[in-house]
Design a protein around this motif. Structure first.
Motif, short mmCIF file in Angstrom:
data_model
loop_
_atom_site.label_atom_id
_atom_site.label_comp_id
_atom_site.label_asym_id
_atom_site.label_seq_id
_atom_site.Cartn_x
_atom_site.Cartn_y
_atom_site.Cartn_z
N PRO A 15 0.81 -1.22 0.00
CA PRO A 15 0.00 0.00 0.00
C PRO A 15 0.84 1.28 0.00
CG PRO A 15 -0.88 -1.59 1.57
CD PRO A 15 0.41 -2.17 1.06
N ARG A 36 9.60 -7.64 -5.27
CA ARG A 36 10.20 -8.97 -5.40
C ARG A 36 9.18 -10.06 -5.73
NH1 ARG A 36 11.39 -10.26 0.96
NH2 ARG A 36 9.21 -10.21 1.51
N ARG A 45 -2.56 -11.38 -1.59
CA ARG A 45 -2.08 -11.51 -0.21
C ARG A 45 -3.07 -10.83 0.74
NH1 ARG A 45 3.86 -9.63 -0.18
NH2 ARG A 45 2.75 -7.72 -0.62
N GLY A 49 -7.86 -4.95 6.48
CA GLY A 49 -9.19 -4.80 5.90
C GLY A 49 -9.93 -3.56 6.37
N VAL A 129 15.22 -6.30 -4.83
CA VAL A 129 16.31 -5.35 -4.59
C VAL A 129 17.25 -6.01 -3.58
CG1 VAL A 129 16.91 -3.08 -3.67
CG2 VAL A 129 14.86 -3.35 -5.08
N ASP A 158 9.47 -1.45 1.78
CA ASP A 158 9.62 -2.90 1.62
C ASP A 158 9.37 -3.66 2.92
OD1 ASP A 158 11.87 -1.56 2.47
OD2 ASP A 158 13.30 -2.87 1.47
N GLY A 159 8.59 -3.06 3.81
CA GLY A 159 8.14 -3.81 4.98
C GLY A 159 9.22 -3.95 6.05
N ARG A 213 -14.36 -8.90 6.95
CA ARG A 213 -13.53 -8.82 5.75
C ARG A 213 -14.35 -8.88 4.47
NH1 ARG A 213 -10.23 -7.00 8.62
NH2 ARG A 213 -8.06 -7.59 8.91
N TYR A 221 -8.82 -13.60 15.61
CA TYR A 221 -7.56 -13.64 16.35
C TYR A 221 -7.78 -14.37 17.67
CZ TYR A 221 -6.07 -9.75 13.31
OH TYR A 221 -5.75 -8.95 12.24
N LEU A 262 1.06 -14.85 14.56
CA LEU A 262 1.64 -13.50 14.49
C LEU A 262 2.50 -13.29 15.71
CD1 LEU A 262 -1.18 -10.97 13.53
CD2 LEU A 262 0.81 -11.61 12.18
N GLY A 281 5.84 3.37 5.70
CA GLY A 281 5.05 2.17 6.01
C GLY A 281 5.78 1.26 6.99
N LYS A 293 -4.10 -0.45 12.48
CA LYS A 293 -3.49 0.84 12.13
C LYS A 293 -2.40 0.76 11.06
CE LYS A 293 -5.83 3.25 15.08
NZ LYS A 293 -6.87 4.13 14.57
P1 FAD Z 1 3.89 -4.28 2.81
O1 FAD Z 1 2.43 -4.37 2.53
O2 FAD Z 1 4.52 -5.30 3.69
O3 FAD Z 1 4.62 -4.27 1.39
C1 FAD Z 1 6.03 -4.39 1.29
C2 FAD Z 1 6.34 -4.93 -0.09
O4 FAD Z 1 7.76 -4.91 -0.28
C3 FAD Z 1 5.91 -6.39 -0.26
O5 FAD Z 1 5.10 -6.51 -1.40
C4 FAD Z 1 7.22 -7.16 -0.38
O6 FAD Z 1 7.11 -8.30 -1.23
C5 FAD Z 1 8.14 -6.09 -0.96
N1 FAD Z 1 9.58 -6.32 -0.70
C6 FAD Z 1 10.16 -6.69 0.47
N2 FAD Z 1 11.49 -6.79 0.32
C7 FAD Z 1 11.76 -6.46 -0.97
C8 FAD Z 1 12.96 -6.39 -1.73
N3 FAD Z 1 14.15 -6.66 -1.18
N4 FAD Z 1 12.88 -6.04 -3.04
C9 FAD Z 1 11.68 -5.75 -3.62
N5 FAD Z 1 10.50 -5.82 -2.93
C10 FAD Z 1 10.55 -6.17 -1.62
N6 FAD Z 1 -3.32 -2.75 8.98
C11 FAD Z 1 -4.44 -1.97 8.99
O7 FAD Z 1 -4.33 -0.74 8.80
N7 FAD Z 1 -5.69 -2.48 9.23
C12 FAD Z 1 -5.88 -3.82 9.47
O8 FAD Z 1 -7.03 -4.25 9.64
C13 FAD Z 1 -4.71 -4.69 9.49
N8 FAD Z 1 -4.81 -6.02 9.69
C14 FAD Z 1 -3.70 -6.83 9.55
C15 FAD Z 1 -3.84 -8.20 9.72
C16 FAD Z 1 -2.72 -9.04 9.58
C17 FAD Z 1 -2.88 -10.52 9.77
C18 FAD Z 1 -1.45 -8.49 9.25
C19 FAD Z 1 -0.23 -9.38 9.07
C20 FAD Z 1 -1.31 -7.12 9.09
C21 FAD Z 1 -2.42 -6.28 9.25
N9 FAD Z 1 -2.32 -4.91 9.10
C22 FAD Z 1 -3.42 -4.10 9.21
C23 FAD Z 1 -1.01 -4.31 8.78
C24 FAD Z 1 -0.85 -4.03 7.28
O9 FAD Z 1 -1.11 -5.20 6.53
C25 FAD Z 1 0.57 -3.51 7.00
O10 FAD Z 1 0.85 -2.48 7.91
C26 FAD Z 1 0.70 -2.98 5.56
O11 FAD Z 1 0.75 -4.06 4.64
C27 FAD Z 1 1.98 -2.15 5.40
O12 FAD Z 1 2.09 -1.73 4.06
P2 FAD Z 1 3.53 -1.46 3.43
O13 FAD Z 1 3.28 -0.98 2.05
O14 FAD Z 1 4.32 -0.61 4.34
O15 FAD Z 1 4.28 -2.87 3.45
#
Ligand code: FAD
Length: 399
Positions: A15, A36, A45, A49, A129, A158-159, A213, A221, A262, A281, A293
């Motif tokens: 996101p 990646r 994935r 929600g 990367v 990238d999380g 959802r 949970y 988790l 993020g 959040k």
């Molecule tokens: P991510 O969505 O993790 O995206 C990171 C991307 O980087 C991934 O696609 C990954 O493949 C890519 N990547 C990683 N390393 C590399 C690399 N070396 N090279 C290239 N690409 C790479 N949040 C809410 O706000 N509301 C909710 O209800 C909620 N429920 C959740 C329930 C669960 C079970 C989980 C696990 C999380 C939940 N969250 C919720 C948290 C939310 O899903 C994350 O905070 C959100 O996905 C963060 O977005 P992001 O773009 O920062 O990272």
């Protein structure tokens, strides 16, 4: 070796990365997202929600909310179950009509890929990367297998376990890290009817929760001991525990397409930048799902950075970029505070006082009831929970 050049290199098509890329591409800033995983993987994935009021307001303002405005459902109340009582907290009413929007993360991600394709180059899927280098120079680089991308700025989206955070210098950054004394089993379950709202149960056997959802799927949970294994949780045990802890009306639970553990931890890294590397993020701050959040913070980071990079690269105005780390770090810490407060309300301590767990539960029930009665406490909870954006700034009309 393939050599590419872009103004903003974005690592990760979650996101945060996709929301940012959309803003930049529409403003005519050259950017490239490197992801990646395959496109199919990121579009299926299932994680978050619940979208906050402020997130939807921003997405709508950017013209990025067509899918969710068409298909999301809205929720303005949640139920707490404790000691055989169900207490409904009507946070929509206490926050002036703001509500959550229930829209699965994978659908939002898919929508953002679709809109990005119309505005600029699509993400480079299935490219990992390996390293982010030269971040203190004017030309930071993304290094991939057989490919190098020279950038003006790199944004690490990238999380939590990505490579971008690893490119920060070993010293000079504060990291808040907390491991909680329990984990959560997270379960996606097929259900015969949609969850009408979020349900939280405070129970002597541990917390349990149900999150809406979709019409036929809900997320559940269950609190477990730390480092417990999903293998210890066959379907029959999961359903029995959910029924016991969430005691009360529940949809019929069918197949369980996802059962995961988790590890409950939070982490906030500050500053969120070094040289020309900026983190956004989960790469910058990871929270437990308590309060829903994480995705909302990720999109709020992208919103700030989008404006900041456009101002810097197109208008030579670096003020918003200079304030990115302090503004977004402060918001992450504020949201973390709320998320931890909610965890504290939902989990009983391992050691209870003289009155035992029942006395603890009576205190929790009293605290929950205060959230359900009109007054400053319930209003503060409602604004923070729904993410009205009005907690510490000027109020805005409900949308
Ligand atoms: P991510 O969505 O993790 O995206 C990171 C991307 O980087 C991934 O696609 C990954 O493949 C890519 N990547 C990683 N390393 C590399 C690399 N070396 N090279 C290239 N690409 C790479 N949040 C809410 O706000 N509301 C909710 O209800 C909620 N429920 C959740 C329930 C669960 C079970 C989980 C696990 C999380 C939940 N969250 C919720 C948290 C939310 O899903 C994350 O905070 C959100 O996905 C963060 O977005 P992001 O773009 O920062 O990272």
């Amino acid at each position: 070796m393939r050599r590419l050049r872009t103004e903003v290199g974005i690592v990760g098509a979650g996101p945060a990365g996709l929301a940012l890329a959309n803003v930049l591409a529409r403003a005519g800033v050259d950017c490239l997202v490197v992801e990646r995983s395959s496109r199919e993987r990121v579009e299926t994935r299932q994680r978050a929600g619940l979208l906050e009021h402020r997130t939807v307001r921003w997405l709508r303002g950017q013209g990025l909310a067509d899918g969710l405005l068409a298909d999301a459902t809205r929720h303005g109340w949640c139920d707490f179950r404790c000691l055989g009582h169900t207490v409904r907290v009507d946070y929509g009413a206490y926050s002036g009509g703001r509500e959550h929007w229930v829209y699965p993360q994978q659908r939002l991600v898919s929508d953002l890929i679709g809109t990005l394709e119309k505005a600029g180059p699509p993400p480079l899927f299935s490219h990992t990367v390996r390293a982010v280098t030269d971040v203190a120079s004017r030309r930071p680089r993304l290094k991939c297998e057989g490919m190098e991308i020279e950038c003006d700025y790199v944004v690490g989206c990238d999380g939590f376990r990505g490579v971008s955070r690893a490119a920060l210098p070993a010293t000079g950054h504060r990291v808040h890290n907390r491991r909680y004394p329990y984990d959560w089993l997270t379960v996606l379950a097929e259900v015969d009817r949609p969850a009408e709202g979020v349900v939280y149960a405070v129970h002597p056997d541990g917390f349990a929760g149900m999150m809406p959802r979709g019409p036929r799927i809900s997320r559940f949970y269950l609190q477990c001991p730390p480092d417990d294994s999903p293998d210890a949780w066959p379907a029959g045990r999961i359903v029995k525990e959910l029924r016991g802890r969430l005691a009360g009306a529940l949809p019929t639970i069918g197949a369980l397409p996802e059962v995961r553990m988790l590890r409950m931890r939070s982490s906030v890294t500050e500053p969120l930048s070094h040289g020309r590397l900026l983190l956004a993020g989960d790469a910058a701050h990871v929270l437990t799902p308590s309060g829903a959040k994480g995705m909302n913070l990720a999109i709020a980071d992208a919103a700030h950075l989008g404006t900041a990079l456009v101002n810097r690269l197109r208008h030579g105005d670096g003020r918003a970029l200079a304030s990115y780390s302090s503004a977004r770090g402060a918001d992450a810490r504020r949201v973390l505070g709320f998320s931890e407060w909610l965890l504290g309300l939902l989990h009983l301590p391992n050691e209870t006082g003289a009155g035992g767990p029942r006395a603890e539960l009576r205190e929790r029930l009293a605290a929950i009831r205060r959230l359900a009665e009109p007054g400053p406490e319930s209003a503060a909870f409602a604004h923070r929970y729904v993410g009205s954006g009005a907690e510490d700034g000027p109020d805005d009309p409900p949308g």
